[in-house]
Design a protein around this motif. Structure first.
Motif, PDB file in Angstrom:
ATOM      1  N   MET A   1       0.865  -1.130   0.049  1.00  0.00           N
ATOM      2  CA  MET A   1       0.156  -0.055   0.194  1.00  0.00           C
ATOM      3  C   MET A   1       1.134   1.287   0.298  1.00  0.00           C
ATOM      4  N   VAL A   2       1.468   1.450  -1.373  1.00  0.00           N
ATOM      5  CA  VAL A   2       2.466   2.826  -1.233  1.00  0.00           C
ATOM      6  C   VAL A   2       1.506   3.822  -1.707  1.00  0.00           C
ATOM      7  N   ASN A   3       2.152   5.066  -0.956  1.00  0.00           N
ATOM      8  CA  ASN A   3       1.325   6.187  -1.277  1.00  0.00           C
ATOM      9  C   ASN A   3      -0.286   6.185  -0.964  1.00  0.00           C
ATOM     10  N   SER A   4      -0.538   5.852   0.239  1.00  0.00           N
ATOM     11  CA  SER A   4      -1.955   5.756   0.798  1.00  0.00           C
ATOM     12  C   SER A   4      -1.951   6.898   1.783  1.00  0.00           C
ATOM     13  N   ILE A   5      -3.339   7.001   2.259  1.00  0.00           N
ATOM     14  CA  ILE A   5      -3.399   8.125   3.418  1.00  0.00           C
ATOM     15  C   ILE A   5      -2.554   7.832   4.610  1.00  0.00           C
ATOM     16  N   PHE A   6      -2.274   6.097   4.848  1.00  0.00           N
ATOM     17  CA  PHE A   6      -1.651   5.496   5.497  1.00  0.00           C
ATOM     18  C   PHE A   6      -0.185   5.854   5.660  1.00  0.00           C
ATOM     19  N   THR A   7       0.489   5.530   4.677  1.00  0.00           N
ATOM     20  CA  THR A   7       1.839   5.752   4.444  1.00  0.00           C
ATOM     21  C   THR A   7       2.202   7.067   4.179  1.00  0.00           C
ATOM     22  N   ASN A   8       1.465   8.107   3.786  1.00  0.00           N
ATOM     23  CA  ASN A   8       1.628   9.609   3.719  1.00  0.00           C
ATOM     24  C   ASN A   8       1.353  10.226   4.917  1.00  0.00           C
ATOM     25  N   ARG A   9       0.709   9.889   5.804  1.00  0.00           N
ATOM     26  CA  ARG A   9       0.410  10.746   7.160  1.00  0.00           C
ATOM     27  C   ARG A   9       1.673  10.865   7.702  1.00  0.00           C
ATOM     28  N   ARG A  10       1.775  12.010   8.498  1.00  0.00           N
ATOM     29  CA  ARG A  10       2.909  12.412   9.523  1.00  0.00           C
ATOM     30  C   ARG A  10       2.700  13.420  10.278  1.00  0.00           C
ATOM     31  N   ALA A  11       3.153  13.089  11.752  1.00  0.00           N
ATOM     32  CA  ALA A  11       2.869  14.443  12.396  1.00  0.00           C
ATOM     33  C   ALA A  11       3.408  15.552  11.862  1.00  0.00           C
ATOM     34  N   VAL A  12       2.472  16.445  11.940  1.00  0.00           N
ATOM     35  CA  VAL A  12       3.053  18.029  11.385  1.00  0.00           C
ATOM     36  C   VAL A  12       2.873  19.151  12.212  1.00  0.00           C
ATOM     37  N   ARG A  13       3.888  19.998  12.322  1.00  0.00           N
ATOM     38  CA  ARG A  13       3.943  20.848  13.475  1.00  0.00           C
ATOM     39  C   ARG A  13       4.220  22.372  13.086  1.00  0.00           C
ATOM     40  N   ASP A  14       4.457  22.173  11.840  1.00  0.00           N
ATOM     41  CA  ASP A  14       4.479  23.497  11.188  1.00  0.00           C
ATOM     42  C   ASP A  14       3.532  23.825  10.051  1.00  0.00           C
TER      43      ASP A  14
ATOM     44  N   GLU B   1      -7.615  10.155  14.779  1.00  0.00           N
ATOM     45  CA  GLU B   1      -7.161   9.352  13.520  1.00  0.00           C
ATOM     46  C   GLU B   1      -7.849   9.531  12.412  1.00  0.00           C
ATOM     47  N   ASN B   2      -9.287   9.492  12.452  1.00  0.00           N
ATOM     48  CA  ASN B   2     -10.075   9.572  11.439  1.00  0.00           C
ATOM     49  C   ASN B   2      -9.952  11.134  10.683  1.00  0.00           C
ATOM     50  N   ILE B   3      -9.909  12.108  11.406  1.00  0.00           N
ATOM     51  CA  ILE B   3      -9.349  13.613  10.992  1.00  0.00           C
ATOM     52  C   ILE B   3      -8.006  13.427  10.556  1.00  0.00           C
ATOM     53  N   MET B   4      -7.341  12.973  11.139  1.00  0.00           N
ATOM     54  CA  MET B   4      -5.863  13.124  10.580  1.00  0.00           C
ATOM     55  C   MET B   4      -5.754  12.332   9.206  1.00  0.00           C
ATOM     56  N   LEU B   5      -6.268  11.293   9.199  1.00  0.00           N
ATOM     57  CA  LEU B   5      -6.035  10.610   7.668  1.00  0.00           C
ATOM     58  C   LEU B   5      -6.963  11.280   6.728  1.00  0.00           C
ATOM     59  N   ALA B   6      -8.173  11.938   7.060  1.00  0.00           N
ATOM     60  CA  ALA B   6      -8.899  12.664   5.929  1.00  0.00           C
ATOM     61  C   ALA B   6      -8.162  14.014   5.818  1.00  0.00           C
ATOM     62  N   ALA B   7      -7.294  14.678   6.604  1.00  0.00           N
ATOM     63  CA  ALA B   7      -6.431  15.808   6.441  1.00  0.00           C
ATOM     64  C   ALA B   7      -5.417  15.167   5.393  1.00  0.00           C
ATOM     65  N   THR B   8      -4.839  14.044   5.749  1.00  0.00           N
ATOM     66  CA  THR B   8      -3.805  13.675   4.588  1.00  0.00           C
ATOM     67  C   THR B   8      -4.451  13.437   3.363  1.00  0.00           C
ATOM     68  N   ASP B   9      -5.578  12.914   3.422  1.00  0.00           N
ATOM     69  CA  ASP B   9      -6.305  12.675   1.994  1.00  0.00           C
ATOM     70  C   ASP B   9      -6.435  14.304   1.149  1.00  0.00           C
ATOM     71  N   LEU B  10      -6.386  15.092   2.141  1.00  0.00           N
ATOM     72  CA  LEU B  10      -6.912  16.514   1.562  1.00  0.00           C
ATOM     73  C   LEU B  10      -5.621  17.314   1.136  1.00  0.00           C
ATOM     74  N   GLY B  11      -4.519  16.534   1.505  1.00  0.00           N
ATOM     75  CA  GLY B  11      -3.243  17.059   1.301  1.00  0.00           C
ATOM     76  C   GLY B  11      -2.900  18.119   2.600  1.00  0.00           C
ATOM     77  N   LEU B  12      -3.641  17.944   3.781  1.00  0.00           N
ATOM     78  CA  LEU B  12      -3.669  19.026   4.818  1.00  0.00           C
ATOM     79  C   LEU B  12      -2.431  18.281   5.706  1.00  0.00           C
ATOM     80  N   GLY B  13      -1.835  18.828   6.719  1.00  0.00           N
ATOM     81  CA  GLY B  13      -1.046  18.389   7.682  1.00  0.00           C
ATOM     82  C   GLY B  13      -2.034  18.285   9.101  1.00  0.00           C
ATOM     83  N   SER B  14      -1.437  17.628   9.948  1.00  0.00           N
ATOM     84  CA  SER B  14      -2.310  17.495  11.375  1.00  0.00           C
ATOM     85  C   SER B  14      -1.329  16.716  12.227  1.00  0.00           C
TER      86      SER B  14
END
Ligand SMILES: Cc1cc2nc3c(=O)[nH]c(=O)nc-3n(C[C@H](O)[C@H](O)[C@H](O)COP(=O)(O)O)c2cc1C
Length: 162
Positions: free
Chosen positions: A1-14, A94-107
């Motif tokens: 599962m390359v480049n999925s919302i799971f593999t792309n999510r990161r803790a973003v602080r900036d 986690e739902n919010i963070m994965l949705a944010a990743t899907d939208l190209g946003l950080g969380s």
């Protein structure tokens, strides 16, 4: 599962100062609304979305900027006497963070600073948080202003397969 919302999510602080679109906000709220909860007890968790700069500054002050100056804060509150609340809040975050990743946003999942809000009764009142509830998690969301960390995340936890 390359480049999925799971593999792309990161803790973003900036985060950049620019806010998120109303459509993105709606989608993130759908992600919250569709989170699982213990025994279908939907009344033990609620969400306060904070876009207002004045309120965000007050939260920043009370949480020692645990919200990382993000333009939108998802403040997840749970009933103090609920055995499911904290777990529900983690699922919803986690739902919010994965949705944010899907939208190209950080969380990022914030617990440490979030719980400091529980010592700020007046501010919680201003946010409309019922005294029977406590703040469990804050998920700051916004446009990413940092370079993503590129470490291998495929083997972070021990997994046992029988
Ligand atoms: C239960 C929990 C509590 C956390 N509390 C904080 C916090 O208070 N502040 C913060 O900046 N990050 C917090 N995090 C984010 C973690 O630091 C982050 O998820 C972890 O370093 C792994 O990185 P990743 O999210 O990029 O996979 C928390 C995460 C979890 C799951």
């Amino acid at each position: 599962m390359v480049n999925s919302i799971f593999t792309n999510r990161r803790a973003v602080r900036d985060f950049s100062k620019e806010s998120i679109s109303d459509d993105d906000l709606k989608n993130l709220i759908v992600a919250f609304q569709t989170a699982p909860c213990g025994m279908n007890q939907t009344d033990v968790m609620n969400l306060v979305v904070v876009k207002d700069e004045g309120l965000r500054n007050k939260i920043k002050e009370k949480t020692d900027n645990a919200c990382y100056n993000a333009p939108v804060l998802f403040v997840i509150n749970t009933k103090k006497d609920s055995m499911f609340g904290e777990r529900d809040a983690s699922c919803a975050a986690e739902n919010i963070m994965l949705a944010a990743t899907d939208l190209g946003l950080g969380s990022v999942y914030v617990m440490g600073g979030a719980v400091r809000l529980n010592d700020a009764g007046e501010l919680q009142k201003e946010l409309g948080i019922d005294p029977a509830f406590q703040t469990s998690v804050i998920v700051p969301v916004g446009k990413i202003a940092e370079k993503p960390e590129e470490t291998d995340r495929s083997n972070r936890y021990q997994v046992t397969i029988y």
